[in-house]
Design a protein around this motif. Structure first.
Motif, mmCIF file in Angstrom:
data_model
loop_
_atom_site.group_PDB
_atom_site.id
_atom_site.type_symbol
_atom_site.label_atom_id
_atom_site.label_comp_id
_atom_site.label_asym_id
_atom_site.label_seq_id
_atom_site.Cartn_x
_atom_site.Cartn_y
_atom_site.Cartn_z
ATOM 1 N N GLU A 153 0.832 -1.204 0.000
ATOM 2 C CA GLU A 153 0.000 0.000 0.000
ATOM 3 C C GLU A 153 0.871 1.260 0.000
ATOM 4 O O GLU A 153 0.637 2.196 -0.771
ATOM 5 C CB GLU A 153 -0.913 -0.015 1.226
ATOM 6 N N LEU A 154 1.892 1.272 0.861
ATOM 7 C CA LEU A 154 2.779 2.436 0.935
ATOM 8 C C LEU A 154 3.566 2.622 -0.360
ATOM 9 O O LEU A 154 3.735 3.743 -0.851
ATOM 10 C CB LEU A 154 3.742 2.284 2.117
ATOM 11 N N LEU A 155 4.063 1.513 -0.904
ATOM 12 C CA LEU A 155 4.848 1.591 -2.135
ATOM 13 C C LEU A 155 4.013 2.106 -3.303
ATOM 14 O O LEU A 155 4.444 2.980 -4.056
ATOM 15 C CB LEU A 155 5.428 0.218 -2.475
ATOM 16 N N LEU A 156 2.797 1.583 -3.452
ATOM 17 C CA LEU A 156 1.958 1.981 -4.586
ATOM 18 C C LEU A 156 1.391 3.380 -4.405
ATOM 19 O O LEU A 156 1.178 4.105 -5.384
ATOM 20 C CB LEU A 156 0.842 0.970 -4.805
ATOM 21 N N ASN A 157 1.121 3.776 -3.155
ATOM 22 C CA ASN A 157 0.656 5.143 -2.912
ATOM 23 C C ASN A 157 1.739 6.162 -3.211
ATOM 24 O O ASN A 157 1.456 7.338 -3.455
ATOM 25 C CB ASN A 157 0.199 5.306 -1.454
ATOM 26 N N GLY A 158 3.002 5.704 -3.209
ATOM 27 C CA GLY A 158 4.105 6.592 -3.540
ATOM 28 C C GLY A 158 4.295 6.772 -5.029
ATOM 29 O O GLY A 158 5.093 7.607 -5.465
ATOM 30 N N LEU A 159 3.568 6.000 -5.826
ATOM 31 C CA LEU A 159 3.641 6.115 -7.285
ATOM 32 C C LEU A 159 2.440 6.909 -7.793
ATOM 33 O O LEU A 159 1.346 6.836 -7.225
ATOM 34 C CB LEU A 159 3.648 4.722 -7.930
ATOM 35 N N SER A 160 2.617 7.640 -8.851
ATOM 36 C CA SER A 160 1.535 8.462 -9.399
ATOM 37 C C SER A 160 0.665 7.612 -10.301
ATOM 38 O O SER A 160 1.094 7.204 -11.382
ATOM 39 C CB SER A 160 2.117 9.632 -10.196
ATOM 40 N N LEU A 161 -0.554 7.361 -9.880
ATOM 41 C CA LEU A 161 -1.472 6.612 -10.721
ATOM 42 C C LEU A 161 -1.936 7.445 -11.892
ATOM 43 O O LEU A 161 -2.017 8.679 -11.811
ATOM 44 C CB LEU A 161 -2.689 6.168 -9.900
ATOM 45 N N ASN A 162 -2.249 6.775 -12.979
ATOM 46 C CA ASN A 162 -2.844 7.435 -14.113
ATOM 47 C C ASN A 162 -4.107 8.173 -13.646
ATOM 48 O O ASN A 162 -4.952 7.597 -12.963
ATOM 49 C CB ASN A 162 -3.201 6.379 -15.165
ATOM 50 N N PRO A 163 -4.289 9.487 -13.995
ATOM 51 C CA PRO A 163 -5.467 10.238 -13.555
ATOM 52 C C PRO A 163 -6.781 9.534 -13.809
ATOM 53 O O PRO A 163 -7.712 9.600 -13.013
ATOM 54 C CB PRO A 163 -5.349 11.543 -14.347
ATOM 55 N N ALA A 164 -6.878 8.846 -14.943
ATOM 56 C CA ALA A 164 -8.130 8.141 -15.269
ATOM 57 C C ALA A 164 -8.392 7.038 -14.269
ATOM 58 O O ALA A 164 -9.539 6.795 -13.874
ATOM 59 C CB ALA A 164 -8.049 7.583 -16.690
#
Length: 214
Positions: free
Chosen positions: A198-209
């Motif tokens: 969760e922490l690792l993925l929250n640190g990445l910028s998800l595609n706005p869509a």
């Protein structure tokens, strides 16, 4: 950089592999308990189940044993990871599964990981660059997984960020081994995997869509 050659007087390659695997297992336990410098080759031989004379048929120095231990650990992790990465589809879900699998491998090999971090500094000058290069190669495996997610539009991050994210995943997985004295008092492996992912993925910028859809 070429693999360092560890000389053996025995010519039977199958026997060399078998004896060295015994040696590695015995050495890991001793290095964890006593450290590399306080462990003797006689103790390694005894822990491996054969005589000191037999030991020196497969190595020349105690430094050879430490090199073999580190080399084995990286090869084992890479081999197990490669099987999982070949099935990765470049989705966030498959990235999560890859992270979970890597953390599970680190749990299985936590003694070996601890020894590697404690004793890698004792590797000879010709062996250390080779071992460190193998670690970078494993980090690149995670870079490839993240890059697939970017290519598929699942993540929107730069190449520079991909490199750092891959290193973060690698270190967080290893941390379960070398910080286990603290972490395993608080978290189960499953909890650690869930929270770190969760922490690792929250640190990445998800595609706005994707942000909008979630």
């Amino acid at each position: 950089m070429k693999k360092r050659e560890v000389h053996a007087s025995v010519k039977d390659e199958k026997l060399v592999r078998m004896r060295r695997n015994q040696m590695i297992k015995g050495a890991v336990n001793l290095f964890k308990e006593k450290g590399f410098h306080r462990t003797t080759t006689r103790e390694i031989a005894k822990s491996a189940g054969f005589s000191i004379g037999t030991l020196y048929e497969y190595i020349r120095t105690k430094d050879d044993v430490l090199y073999l231990v580190c080399d084995f650990i990286y090869d084992e992790v890479k081999e197990r990871l490669q099987k999982d990465l070949e099935m990765n589809k470049g989705t966030l879900e498959s990235l999560k599964l890859t992270i979970a699998y890597f953390f599970q491998v680190m749990d299985d090999m936590q003694d070996e990981v601890l020894v590697m971090y404690q004793e890698a500094k004792s590797l000879s000058k010709d062996a250390l660059p080779y071992v460190l290069k193998k670690e970078i190669e494993m980090v690149r495996m995670f870079e490839q997984v993240i890059a697939r997610c970017v290519k598929n539009g699942e993540l929107s991050i730069s190449e520079h960020q991909i490199h750092l994210a891959a290193h973060n995943i690698f270190v967080q997985g290893q941390m379960w081994g070398f910080r286990r004295w603290a972490l395993q008092r608080i978290y189960t492996l499953e909890e650690y995997i869930e929270l770190q992912t969760e922490l690792l993925l929250n640190g990445l910028s998800l595609n706005p869509a994707l942000k909008t859809s979630t």
